[in-house]
Design an enzyme around this catalytic site. Structure first.
Site, PDB file in Angstrom:
ATOM      1  N   ALA A 325      -3.955-102.110 -29.244  1.00 59.17           N
ATOM      2  CA  ALA A 325      -2.914-102.595 -27.634  1.00 59.17           C
ATOM      3  C   ALA A 325      -3.714-103.254 -26.982  1.00 59.17           C
ATOM      4  O   ALA A 325      -5.120-102.744 -27.511  1.00 59.17           O
ATOM      5  CB  ALA A 325      -2.831-101.095 -27.466  1.00 59.17           C
ATOM      6  N   PRO A 326      -3.374-104.296 -26.807  1.00 63.52           N
ATOM      7  CA  PRO A 326      -4.612-104.887 -25.451  1.00 63.52           C
ATOM      8  C   PRO A 326      -5.286-103.616 -24.569  1.00 63.52           C
ATOM      9  O   PRO A 326      -4.362-102.032 -23.913  1.00 63.52           O
ATOM     10  CB  PRO A 326      -3.858-105.485 -23.816  1.00 63.52           C
ATOM     11  N   GLY A 327      -6.246-104.118 -23.544  1.00 64.81           N
ATOM     12  CA  GLY A 327      -7.173-102.672 -23.250  1.00 64.81           C
ATOM     13  C   GLY A 327      -8.590-102.493 -24.275  1.00 64.81           C
ATOM     14  O   GLY A 327      -8.316-102.085 -25.433  1.00 64.81           O
ATOM     15  N   ILE A 328      -8.923-101.179 -23.135  1.00 63.76           N
ATOM     16  CA  ILE A 328     -10.450-100.999 -23.948  1.00 63.76           C
ATOM     17  C   ILE A 328      -9.678 -99.757 -24.699  1.00 63.76           C
ATOM     18  O   ILE A 328      -8.995 -98.992 -25.017  1.00 63.76           O
ATOM     19  CB  ILE A 328     -11.545-100.273 -23.019  1.00 63.76           C
ATOM     20  N   LYS A 329     -10.530 -99.828 -25.665  1.00 63.64           N
ATOM     21  CA  LYS A 329     -10.296 -99.126 -27.599  1.00 63.64           C
ATOM     22  C   LYS A 329     -11.154 -97.778 -26.461  1.00 63.64           C
ATOM     23  O   LYS A 329     -11.539 -97.355 -26.169  1.00 63.64           O
ATOM     24  CB  LYS A 329     -10.770 -99.762 -28.021  1.00 63.64           C
ATOM     25  N   MET A 331     -11.780 -93.389 -27.571  1.00 66.52           N
ATOM     26  CA  MET A 331     -12.808 -93.292 -28.628  1.00 66.52           C
ATOM     27  C   MET A 331     -11.938 -92.071 -29.529  1.00 66.52           C
ATOM     28  O   MET A 331     -12.336 -91.821 -30.571  1.00 66.52           O
ATOM     29  CB  MET A 331     -13.559 -91.793 -27.646  1.00 66.52           C
ATOM     30  N   LYS A 346       0.854 -94.193 -30.526  1.00 63.08           N
ATOM     31  CA  LYS A 346      -0.604 -93.913 -30.859  1.00 63.08           C
ATOM     32  C   LYS A 346      -0.934 -93.152 -31.722  1.00 63.08           C
ATOM     33  O   LYS A 346      -0.162 -91.879 -32.187  1.00 63.08           O
ATOM     34  CB  LYS A 346      -0.647 -92.993 -29.592  1.00 63.08           C
ATOM     35  N   ASP A 381       5.807 -88.422 -20.883  1.00 63.24           N
ATOM     36  CA  ASP A 381       6.640 -87.961 -21.755  1.00 63.24           C
ATOM     37  C   ASP A 381       6.087 -88.757 -23.602  1.00 63.24           C
ATOM     38  O   ASP A 381       5.849 -90.119 -23.239  1.00 63.24           O
ATOM     39  CB  ASP A 381       7.576 -88.204 -22.262  1.00 63.24           C
TER      40      ASP A 381
END
Length: 585
Positions: A325-329, A331, A346, A381
């Site tokens: 997924a795009p964006g900051i990975k 932790m 996720k 949700d």
């Protein structure tokens, strides 16, 4: 192939046992939902919250009971494929006159998936697709009451009709001033419909049960005038003096979408035929997936089942590939998506950086907390699945490499399938940090205000988000800001909000390290600023509207109020739409 003859008597007993387990579940589910009216009338807000959380657990308990009974009564491991096929056919026969067949089919799947290997997960043995139609169930007799009531007003008796509509719900607590409230509803209705004149088919249809959530009861229905249908909802609250008030009149699909948002907790609604409620609601909100409507009604297992069927259909009719997924990975979570599908997947990683002192079970506990909590529109949700078989060829190689590296214990390659043993699925939103980078000055200002509003709503719901960075919040299609990273959330009442102590000497003042004692749940709100407000324009808007979020006193005051038993009002509609009667602000 299904067997041609039903020759195994054990198969019918298995089917009967499963249906008995489901019927017991739905009986308890309806009872909890029916009791919501009494709790509302008595202003038993804590009881409502407890019932909401407990009701979520009913389903899994009944499934486990059915599994234990089947294991105790039958030699499950020795049963043939033919016996399981016959059990499904018997079960279909038992559902012929059932009023919740789709829910019962899902229950059958839940029980069977705990007893059989994944190789059985096809339509011969479970309900990959529904077998019993839910259309026109309500035409069966007897049903305790119709799903909705229809009223046929004229322009001269609109007030009397609305008073009759409200009266038919038989709320025992008196209204503060029902004629005044009805007058406001009629004026709002006239403003919404304009200078209308009744057509031949002028009616008001209202669902027969009120929708209970948080501290409100919602009347839901629609106005029909000729070929025009207008969705409506009337929130009923306790006024300042304890009597009931109609707080607003909401019209149109967008207003109802906000009330039925996937970021809000489940309603309690007393329903005999859930599919009829979903069909009615789908007419009001045609853009809303049926899976989310079942979720909104508290039938989240059915929502999960329908979502997965929709997902399989989407896979069949698409060709793009799953990607990181795009964006900051994150932790602790590896997040991937399918560009053509408006959800993200996720997966909890097997290991985390040293600063993340957590475990897989702790993270799962946080997500369960959110599932049980009243999310007040600010926490998305999540749908939780086990052993999901994805088509391996649809995965980008980079994503597979990441999964093998970060989540090897959760990944299994089985022929052409990539099986993920545990995954959460959420609605895809634009990460707030990315939104702010691309936003116009006006959009940026509105998003910063919404961010602060989101945090204040979480505070009111007794939630401390933990990690308040912009990347952990998303922007919905309605411009609302929603929190979606739950691995550090805590109950507000479990946190200790402190001011940073004044330095005692020059050495402490100049130190780049934290020199004062910090407990495991100590929070220092004044330290949020450097992480959040590096952009001057963002800082200006934030400090003008939400400066108190940097003050420990704000958080501590809310904590103490909640600990003393106060339950905040949270409104899933704009403040400007409130009538401003006697309802508490």
């Amino acid at each position: 192939m299904f067997p041609h003859q039903l020759t195994d008597s054990r198969a019918f007993a298995i089917a009967r046992t499963m249906l008995d387990g489901f019927n017991r579940h739905y009986e308890l589910f309806r009872q909890a939902s029916a009791e919501a009216q009494r709790r509302f009338e008595q202003a038993d807000w804590h009881g409502q919250q407890r019932a909401q959380a407990q009701r979520i657990e009913y389903y899994d308990r009944r499934v486990d009971e059915a599994v234990q009974r089947l294991r105790g009564d039958f030699a499950i491991e020795s049963l043939s494929m033919d016996t399981w096929q016959q059990a499904k056919l018997h079960y279909i026969g038992l559902l012929t006159d059932h009023h919740q067949p789709e829910l019962a089919e899902t229950f059958f799947n839940s029980v069977t998936s705990k007893l059989l290997h994944r190789s059985y997960f096809r339509n011969d043995f479970i309900f990959v697709r529904p077998a019993i139609s839910t259309e026109y169930i309500e035409n069966d007799e007897p049903a305790s009451k119709p799903t909705y009531r229809a009223y046929y007003p004229t322009l001269d008796n609109l007030h009397a009709t609305w008073e009759r509509i409200i009266g038919n719900f038989q709320l025992e607590r008196a209204f503060e001033d029902l004629p005044r409230d009805v007058d406001r509803v009629v004026r709002a209705m006239r403003a919404e419909l304009g200078a209308f004149r009744p057509r031949a088919n002028f009616q008001i249809q209202v669902l027969a049960s009120l929708f209970y959530r948080n501290k409100g009861a919602y009347l839901v229905g629609k106005i029909i005038n000729g070929f025009v249908e207008t969705p409506l909802a009337l929130p009923i609250l306790h006024g300042a003096g304890g009597r009931l008030v109609i707080d607003a009149a909401l019209f149109g699909e967008d207003d109802l979408l906000m009330i039925f948002s996937y970021a809000r907790a489940y309603f309690m609604v007393e329903m005999e035929i859930p599919s009829a409620y979903v069909q009615f609601l789908r007419g009001l909100m045609p853009r809303k997936p049926r899976s989310e409507l079942y979720n909104a009604l508290g039938l989240q297992k059915q929502g999960k089942n329908m979502f997965y069927r929709d997902f399989l259909a989407h896979l069949r009719h698409s060709s793009d590939r799953f990607r990181i997924a795009p964006g900051i990975k994150g932790m602790v979570m590896l997040v991937f998506d399918l560009p053509s599908f408006p959800y993200v997947f996720k997966v909890i990683k097997d290991f985390y950086p040293p600063q993340k002192e957590t475990t897989r079970e702790q993270i799962k506990g946080k997500y369960l907390l959110v599932k049980r909590h009243d999310r007040v529109g600010r926490m998305a949700d999540t749908l939780e699945y086990s052993n999901v078989a994805f088509p391996r060829q649809r995965f980008e190689d980079e994503l597979v490499a990441e999964l093998r590296h970060f989540c090897p214990s959760l990944i299994e390659e089985d022929g052409d399938a990539l099986v993920v043993r545990h995954v959460y699925i959420e609605r895809r939103m634009i990460p707030l940090n990315i939104y702010l980078q691309e936003a116009s000055p006006e959009q940026m200002a509105a998003a910063v205000v919404e961010y602060g509003n989101a945090i204040k709503d979480l505070v009111a719901a007794n939630i401390f988000p933990g990690d308040m960075l912009w990347k952990n919040f998303g922007v919905t299609r309605h411009g609302k800001v929603v929190f979606y990273d739950y691995d550090e959330i805590e109950y507000l009442t479990d946190c200790n909000f402190r001011r940073v102590p004044a330095p005692r000497n020059e050495e402490e003042e100049m130190s780049g390290e934290v020199w004062y004692r910090v407990g495991p749940r100590d929070v220092f709100p004044e330290t949020f600023g450097p992480f959040l407000l590096g952009n001057d324009r963002v800082r200006e808007v934030f400090m003008a509207r939400h400066a108190e979020l940097l003050d420990a006193a704000f958080w501590q005051a809310h904590k103490e109020r909640i600990a003393a038993g106060h339950v905040h009002d949270v409104f899933p509609y704009e403040a400007a739409k409130r009538f401003g009667s006697g309802a508490p602000a």
